[in-house]
Design a protein around this motif. Structure first.
Motif, short mmCIF file in Angstrom:
data_model
loop_
_atom_site.label_atom_id
_atom_site.label_comp_id
_atom_site.label_asym_id
_atom_site.label_seq_id
_atom_site.Cartn_x
_atom_site.Cartn_y
_atom_site.Cartn_z
N GLU A 15 -17.68 10.70 20.20
CA GLU A 15 -16.94 9.81 20.77
C GLU A 15 -16.14 8.99 20.79
O GLU A 15 -15.18 8.04 20.73
CB GLU A 15 -18.40 9.08 21.08
CG GLU A 15 -18.49 7.55 21.50
CD GLU A 15 -19.30 7.10 21.81
OE1 GLU A 15 -20.66 7.24 21.40
OE2 GLU A 15 -19.01 5.61 22.95
N GLY A 16 -16.00 9.35 19.31
CA GLY A 16 -14.86 8.44 17.89
C GLY A 16 -13.67 8.75 18.03
O GLY A 16 -12.62 7.92 18.62
N ARG A 17 -13.18 10.14 18.58
CA ARG A 17 -11.98 10.87 18.49
C ARG A 17 -12.00 10.39 20.49
O ARG A 17 -10.36 9.82 20.95
CB ARG A 17 -11.97 12.56 18.53
CG ARG A 17 -11.69 12.55 17.47
CD ARG A 17 -11.55 14.15 17.17
NE ARG A 17 -12.72 15.29 17.50
CZ ARG A 17 -13.93 15.16 16.48
NH1 ARG A 17 -13.80 15.02 15.54
NH2 ARG A 17 -14.82 15.37 17.75
N ARG A 18 -12.59 10.37 21.65
CA ARG A 18 -12.52 10.03 22.84
C ARG A 18 -12.14 8.39 22.28
O ARG A 18 -11.05 8.77 23.09
CB ARG A 18 -13.91 9.98 23.33
CG ARG A 18 -13.01 10.72 24.67
CD ARG A 18 -15.08 11.67 25.28
NE ARG A 18 -15.92 10.80 25.34
CZ ARG A 18 -17.38 11.08 24.53
NH1 ARG A 18 -17.49 12.48 24.43
NH2 ARG A 18 -17.98 10.51 24.57
N THR A 19 -12.63 7.45 22.29
CA THR A 19 -12.79 6.67 22.31
C THR A 19 -10.98 6.37 21.65
O THR A 19 -10.40 5.75 22.34
CB THR A 19 -13.21 5.35 21.50
OG1 THR A 19 -14.78 5.87 21.89
CG2 THR A 19 -13.21 3.82 21.10
N ALA A 20 -10.60 6.64 20.38
CA ALA A 20 -9.01 6.75 19.74
C ALA A 20 -8.10 7.58 20.62
O ALA A 20 -6.94 6.69 20.66
CB ALA A 20 -8.88 7.47 18.29
N LEU A 21 -8.18 7.86 21.12
CA LEU A 21 -7.48 9.02 22.54
C LEU A 21 -7.07 7.78 23.54
O LEU A 21 -5.53 7.61 24.27
CB LEU A 21 -7.77 10.22 22.97
CG LEU A 21 -6.93 10.96 24.01
CD1 LEU A 21 -5.74 11.40 23.17
CD2 LEU A 21 -8.23 11.87 25.05
N LEU A 22 -7.98 7.23 24.05
CA LEU A 22 -7.93 6.04 25.29
C LEU A 22 -7.03 5.30 24.63
O LEU A 22 -6.74 4.14 25.43
CB LEU A 22 -9.91 6.10 26.09
CG LEU A 22 -10.39 7.21 26.29
CD1 LEU A 22 -11.88 6.80 27.01
CD2 LEU A 22 -9.37 7.68 27.87
N ALA A 23 -7.10 4.98 23.57
CA ALA A 23 -6.70 3.18 23.41
C ALA A 23 -5.42 3.50 22.51
O ALA A 23 -5.22 2.56 22.16
CB ALA A 23 -8.09 3.05 21.88
N ALA A 24 -5.12 5.00 22.47
CA ALA A 24 -3.87 5.66 22.12
C ALA A 24 -2.92 4.25 22.43
O ALA A 24 -2.80 4.28 23.28
CB ALA A 24 -3.68 6.44 22.07
N PRO A 25 -1.82 3.58 22.23
CA PRO A 25 -0.80 3.03 22.82
C PRO A 25 0.33 3.61 23.07
O PRO A 25 1.25 3.36 24.17
CB PRO A 25 -0.17 1.77 21.49
CG PRO A 25 -0.35 2.37 20.65
CD PRO A 25 -1.70 3.67 20.68
N ASN A 26 0.23 4.38 22.90
CA ASN A 26 1.50 5.06 23.16
C ASN A 26 1.98 7.29 23.28
O ASN A 26 0.66 7.55 22.24
CB ASN A 26 3.15 5.57 22.83
CG ASN A 26 2.98 5.28 20.83
OD1 ASN A 26 2.56 5.86 20.83
ND2 ASN A 26 3.39 3.75 20.19
N PRO A 27 2.40 7.67 23.17
CA PRO A 27 2.39 9.47 23.51
C PRO A 27 2.15 10.32 22.17
O PRO A 27 1.56 10.61 22.04
CB PRO A 27 3.32 9.64 24.17
CG PRO A 27 3.72 8.96 25.34
CD PRO A 27 3.60 7.43 24.80
N GLU A 28 2.47 9.33 21.73
CA GLU A 28 3.16 9.72 19.85
C GLU A 28 1.68 9.31 19.43
O GLU A 28 1.55 10.57 18.45
CB GLU A 28 4.58 8.71 18.92
CG GLU A 28 5.54 9.51 19.60
CD GLU A 28 5.31 8.28 21.07
OE1 GLU A 28 5.86 7.51 21.68
OE2 GLU A 28 6.49 9.19 21.74
N ALA A 29 1.47 8.21 19.66
CA ALA A 29 0.19 8.54 18.87
C ALA A 29 -1.13 9.45 19.28
O ALA A 29 -2.09 9.84 18.60
CB ALA A 29 -0.70 7.21 19.48
#
Lengths: 164, 90
Positions: A136-150
């Motif tokens: 869940e932590g990685r999923r949340t981080a992915l959905l919160a990523a501000p741009n493709p590089e992130a």
């Protein structure tokens, strides 16, 4: 079929999301539009022709929303076809979730596009993606990523961590 | 025993089911052969399997088949796979 060496090989997830294959905070009015963005990202990255996008949409029209593999996550794909040039993965996050018509897993905020040349070359990448998204932590981080590089960094870090 | 993972195209969700089932069976200490089939070929292969794994959306499209059908709704949740396989084996 058997053997075959590693000509196509087992590409890593980071290799299959090479190129312009990630879209962040897209606006899609329905599931077709969301899958279309996913298909356009595969085209932009050089993995497919636009015809494959229509094939991914046709898959859902024919077989239903079974591609919504987990709460909020759809795996858009079709068969290997002349419209697929290489195995590829695209990632699209949606600004507003869309309904695919799935009983448990709607609405969808992350659409993963998958193009395959055969039924094996993308196995490693798909396994990595499933493991990445299972947390869940990685999923949340992915959905919160501000741009493709992130997003790329998150995936590269995860792959790097697993390799050691 | 033989488990058939059934999906629409034979290379996306079916592969995920196979991978998750492999992990779940390891955890449960059960030996099984796992095969992936698309919905079109699954009907013909069904009679050779002891168990079918698929999604709730595709299960009705299999029609009448002999083996027990286990439906998975979250393809990345190992707990669901372990629990449902354990229940099906009892």
């Amino acid at each position: 079929m058997a053997g075959g060496g590693s000509a196509q090989g087992q590409a890593a997830l980071s290799e299959l999301i090479a190129g312009d294959s990630i879209r962040i905070g897209e606006h899609a009015r329905d599931w077709r539009a969301a899958v279309r963005v996913c298909g356009e990202a595969l085209v932009a990255s050089g993995a497919t022709d636009p015809a494959y996008t229509d094939e991914m949409i046709a898959t859902v029209e024919q077989l239903g929303p079974y591609i919504v593999i987990a709460p909020g996550i759809a795996l858009a794909h079709s068969r290997p076809s002349p419209a697929v040039h290489r195995a590829g993965v695209s990632l699209v996050t949606l600004a507003t979730p869309v309904e695919f018509g799935h009983r448990q897993n709607d609405p969808v905020t992350l659409v993963v596009g998958l193009a395959a040349l055969d039924d094996e070359g993308h196995v490693t990448a798909l396994a990595t993606l499933a493991e990445f998204l299972a947390d869940e932590g990685r999923r949340t981080a992915l959905l919160a990523a501000p741009n493709p590089e992130a997003v790329r960094r998150l995936i590269a870090d995860y792959e790097g961590g697993r390799a050691t | 025993m033989k488990i058939l993972a059934v999906c629409g195209m034979g290379l996306g969700t079916g592969l995920l089911l196979r991978m998750q089932a492999e992990k779940a069976l390891r955890e449960l200490g059960i030996q099984a052969d796992l095969e992936v089939a698309d919905i079109g070929t699954a009907r013909a292969l069904a009679s050779s399997a002891d168990l079918i794994l698929t999604s709730q959306e595709l299960a009705p499209q299999l029609g009448k088949v002999t083996p027990k059908i286990v439906t998975i709704s979250n393809f990345i949740d190992l707990r669901e796979m372990v629990d449902k396989l354990r229940a099906a084996m009892e």
